[in-house]
Motif scaffolding. Sequence first.
Motif, PDB file in Angstrom:
ATOM      1  N   VAL A   1       0.838  -1.195   0.000  1.00  0.00           N
ATOM      2  CA  VAL A   1       0.000   0.000   0.000  1.00  0.00           C
ATOM      3  C   VAL A   1       0.874   1.247   0.000  1.00  0.00           C
ATOM      4  N   ILE A   2       1.905   1.250   0.827  1.00  0.00           N
ATOM      5  CA  ILE A   2       2.788   2.412   0.933  1.00  0.00           C
ATOM      6  C   ILE A   2       3.583   2.612  -0.350  1.00  0.00           C
ATOM      7  N   TYR A   3       4.194   1.530  -0.844  1.00  0.00           N
ATOM      8  CA  TYR A   3       5.088   1.662  -1.990  1.00  0.00           C
ATOM      9  C   TYR A   3       4.351   1.877  -3.301  1.00  0.00           C
ATOM     10  N   ASN A   4       3.060   1.560  -3.344  1.00  0.00           N
ATOM     11  CA  ASN A   4       2.309   1.747  -4.579  1.00  0.00           C
ATOM     12  C   ASN A   4       1.767   3.163  -4.738  1.00  0.00           C
ATOM     13  N   GLU A   5       1.976   3.999  -3.750  1.00  0.00           N
ATOM     14  CA  GLU A   5       1.566   5.402  -3.814  1.00  0.00           C
ATOM     15  C   GLU A   5       2.833   6.253  -3.709  1.00  0.00           C
ATOM     16  N   GLN A   6       3.170   6.978  -4.766  1.00  0.00           N
ATOM     17  CA  GLN A   6       4.461   7.660  -4.837  1.00  0.00           C
ATOM     18  C   GLN A   6       4.684   8.613  -3.672  1.00  0.00           C
ATOM     19  N   ALA A   7       3.659   9.328  -3.269  1.00  0.00           N
ATOM     20  CA  ALA A   7       3.829  10.280  -2.170  1.00  0.00           C
ATOM     21  C   ALA A   7       4.200   9.563  -0.871  1.00  0.00           C
ATOM     22  N   LEU A   8       3.584   8.407  -0.630  1.00  0.00           N
ATOM     23  CA  LEU A   8       3.911   7.629   0.567  1.00  0.00           C
ATOM     24  C   LEU A   8       5.279   6.985   0.439  1.00  0.00           C
ATOM     25  N   LEU A   9       5.609   6.504  -0.736  1.00  0.00           N
ATOM     26  CA  LEU A   9       6.922   5.913  -0.973  1.00  0.00           C
ATOM     27  C   LEU A   9       8.027   6.917  -0.663  1.00  0.00           C
ATOM     28  N   ASP A  10       7.807   8.163  -1.040  1.00  0.00           N
ATOM     29  CA  ASP A  10       8.813   9.204  -0.804  1.00  0.00           C
ATOM     30  C   ASP A  10       8.883   9.627   0.659  1.00  0.00           C
ATOM     31  N   ALA A  11       7.779   9.500   1.389  1.00  0.00           N
ATOM     32  CA  ALA A  11       7.709  10.117   2.718  1.00  0.00           C
ATOM     33  C   ALA A  11       7.831   9.142   3.891  1.00  0.00           C
TER      34      ALA A  11
ATOM     35  N   LEU B   1       3.664  16.327   3.233  1.00  0.00           N
ATOM     36  CA  LEU B   1       2.731  15.241   2.968  1.00  0.00           C
ATOM     37  C   LEU B   1       1.366  15.554   3.577  1.00  0.00           C
ATOM     38  N   ASP B   2       0.334  15.405   2.779  1.00  0.00           N
ATOM     39  CA  ASP B   2      -1.038  15.601   3.246  1.00  0.00           C
ATOM     40  C   ASP B   2      -1.468  14.336   3.994  1.00  0.00           C
ATOM     41  N   VAL B   3      -1.036  14.232   5.241  1.00  0.00           N
ATOM     42  CA  VAL B   3      -1.242  12.987   5.981  1.00  0.00           C
ATOM     43  C   VAL B   3      -2.719  12.701   6.220  1.00  0.00           C
ATOM     44  N   GLU B   4      -3.517  13.713   6.396  1.00  0.00           N
ATOM     45  CA  GLU B   4      -4.939  13.474   6.644  1.00  0.00           C
ATOM     46  C   GLU B   4      -5.608  12.803   5.451  1.00  0.00           C
TER      47      GLU B   4
ATOM     48  N   GLY C   1      -6.976   7.645   5.575  1.00  0.00           N
ATOM     49  CA  GLY C   1      -8.069   6.819   5.086  1.00  0.00           C
ATOM     50  C   GLY C   1      -7.666   5.961   3.905  1.00  0.00           C
ATOM     51  N   HIS C   2      -6.743   6.471   3.088  1.00  0.00           N
ATOM     52  CA  HIS C   2      -6.277   5.743   1.912  1.00  0.00           C
ATOM     53  C   HIS C   2      -5.652   4.412   2.298  1.00  0.00           C
ATOM     54  N   VAL C   3      -4.885   4.400   3.386  1.00  0.00           N
ATOM     55  CA  VAL C   3      -4.204   3.177   3.824  1.00  0.00           C
ATOM     56  C   VAL C   3      -5.215   2.079   4.124  1.00  0.00           C
ATOM     57  N   VAL C   4      -6.247   2.420   4.888  1.00  0.00           N
ATOM     58  CA  VAL C   4      -7.261   1.425   5.247  1.00  0.00           C
ATOM     59  C   VAL C   4      -8.059   0.990   4.012  1.00  0.00           C
ATOM     60  N   THR C   5      -8.412   1.943   3.170  1.00  0.00           N
ATOM     61  CA  THR C   5      -9.181   1.618   1.964  1.00  0.00           C
ATOM     62  C   THR C   5      -8.449   0.624   1.084  1.00  0.00           C
TER      63      THR C   5
ATOM     64  N   GLU D   1       2.100  10.004  21.494  1.00  0.00           N
ATOM     65  CA  GLU D   1       1.448  11.232  21.048  1.00  0.00           C
ATOM     66  C   GLU D   1       1.103  11.119  19.564  1.00  0.00           C
ATOM     67  N   LEU D   2      -0.154  11.278  19.233  1.00  0.00           N
ATOM     68  CA  LEU D   2      -0.610  11.132  17.865  1.00  0.00           C
ATOM     69  C   LEU D   2      -0.970  12.497  17.291  1.00  0.00           C
ATOM     70  N   ASP D   3      -0.137  12.970  16.355  1.00  0.00           N
ATOM     71  CA  ASP D   3      -0.465  14.236  15.698  1.00  0.00           C
ATOM     72  C   ASP D   3      -1.581  14.051  14.673  1.00  0.00           C
ATOM     73  N   PHE D   4      -1.545  12.909  13.999  1.00  0.00           N
ATOM     74  CA  PHE D   4      -2.546  12.622  12.985  1.00  0.00           C
ATOM     75  C   PHE D   4      -2.987  11.171  13.154  1.00  0.00           C
ATOM     76  N   SER D   5      -4.263  10.956  13.385  1.00  0.00           N
ATOM     77  CA  SER D   5      -4.740   9.591  13.545  1.00  0.00           C
ATOM     78  C   SER D   5      -6.110   9.457  12.882  1.00  0.00           C
ATOM     79  N   TYR D   6      -6.474   8.194  12.645  1.00  0.00           N
ATOM     80  CA  TYR D   6      -7.706   7.918  11.911  1.00  0.00           C
ATOM     81  C   TYR D   6      -8.246   6.576  12.394  1.00  0.00           C
ATOM     82  N   THR D   7      -9.540   6.498  12.535  1.00  0.00           N
ATOM     83  CA  THR D   7     -10.186   5.239  12.885  1.00  0.00           C
ATOM     84  C   THR D   7     -11.004   4.763  11.696  1.00  0.00           C
TER      85      THR D   7
END
Length: 525
Positions: free
Chosen positions: A403-413, A447-450, A454-458, A516-522
């Motif tokens: 999931v991470i490596y198939n999205e260029q922005a995540l691969l870079d970050a 990186l637009d982490v927000e 959701g993308h990771v779970v999807t 400490e979670l700066d950005f989290s998602y359920t």
Amino acid sequence: MKKILIFAFLAVQERFVRLFMPRVSTHQLLLLPGIESLRWTLGRWRAWRTFELAAKKVPAYRQFLAKHDFPGRLPGNGTVYDEFSQIPEMDKDSYIRPWSTEERCLGGKLPRRGVVVDESSGSSGVPTSWVRGPDEREATRQLLQLGFARTSKALDKQPFVLNAFSLGAWATGMNVTSSLTDVTMIKSIGPDKDKIIQTMQEFGTGFTYIILSYPPFLKALFEDTRLRWQDYDIVAAFGGEGISENMRAHINKYTHGAFGSYGASDLEINLAIETDFSVALRQAVAEHPKLAARITKQDEYGVLPMIFQFNPYGYLIETNDAGELLVTIVRRENINPRIRYNIHDRGHVMRVRDLKPILREYGLTQVLSEQLLDLPLLFHYGRSDLSVDFNGAVVAPDALRDVIYNEQALLDAVENHRLISYEDAAGNRQLHIALQLNEQATESKELDVERYLGHVVTELRRMNGDFNNAIRTAPDSTLPTVAFYPYRTGPFTDDGRKLKNEYVWQLDGDEVGDWELDFSYTAQQ
């Protein structure tokens, strides 16, 4: 009578091979196309012979078989494969830990000379020592030299191997160095970016650098801006873990190719290798869902398998009812035999002759054109004992990696990732998906982490139908959570201190609440 004739034939055939043992050309002959059935059959006969030798001469194995009420010989009445599949499988807990190293050796003792001791990384616990005698080290050396010869044959410049696997007692770094020293120019550096860059600057652009290491290190190395990578000729070889095809493409921006090797300290470091054919097949599987459904278990495991080729003359590889690989090293020279050894990797084998009609059926002639060796294919889906369970579904870190490596922005970050299973205060089992940002992404905050939480779970749900159903039926209080962590914070505070990355944590308590979670998602149902 059948067994006597088979074992006598093997003795004559192997004696002939041993006469030419120092020559890599002997092994090249054994890989010639057109003798696939012979290799396949000989490998099974050799496994049979190795089993009976171990049952007779290895004290620990005699006790192991007696414990399972299994005789030390096969009847020899049916097919070798069917009879061999009845032998009890072994693993580290059932065979390695209960008996001493000496008890697991031929004759119940270690040779006085020529034995090398190395150890595993301890990714699933405490590191374990492994002993390798002179004959098996010679076999490993020739196999590595054969692979190197195939790689270097196509190079225009003198090859210069930079061994960036971890050095010391670790199996891979040690064996690579000892095996390739007399056939090429090699510098054993270890995973040290500074020294690799310094070496390449010192020796210049007149070589083709063959850099060997783990995928995360290669990615970090080529993203270092201190070197003009486009000025250098580079080939990358990796081991230790798999990569996504997007990650391969990322590394190939800096190299002429990136090819993987499959092995394990428990067995050998070079059981199987990626070839142009296996890489082309993997890319076709990624692009054609119907092909994937036909020849892989991608839907079941939720991860694109790594695909290798291996020599069945040297290894008998089976799959048990749990989908795990069982490996028998069929050479009689090994001082510490492993028979139907379960390393707890998921996978299966397919012969090229069974694959070809399927590729033709789907019109994938371009994949067939890459086939050089008619060696069987090994489909590998990652470790079975390094996955986590969520509401009845199995989630593998390799799936999160893809999931991470198939999205260029995540691969870079993203520097690292981890699946964390823990128990909350109410006694519910929870799944936390943690992603560590690298230093640059942490500082730039670009990186637009927000968006990607959701993308990771999807994507995990899309890749793994069981996981998708598990989320749909899970109580709201147990839905998975996702979080990005700044570099070296939260669960990644101590990253970099171990030989390999840790991708799975099983925690006893609610330790996640302390981070400490700066950005989290359920996840949402």
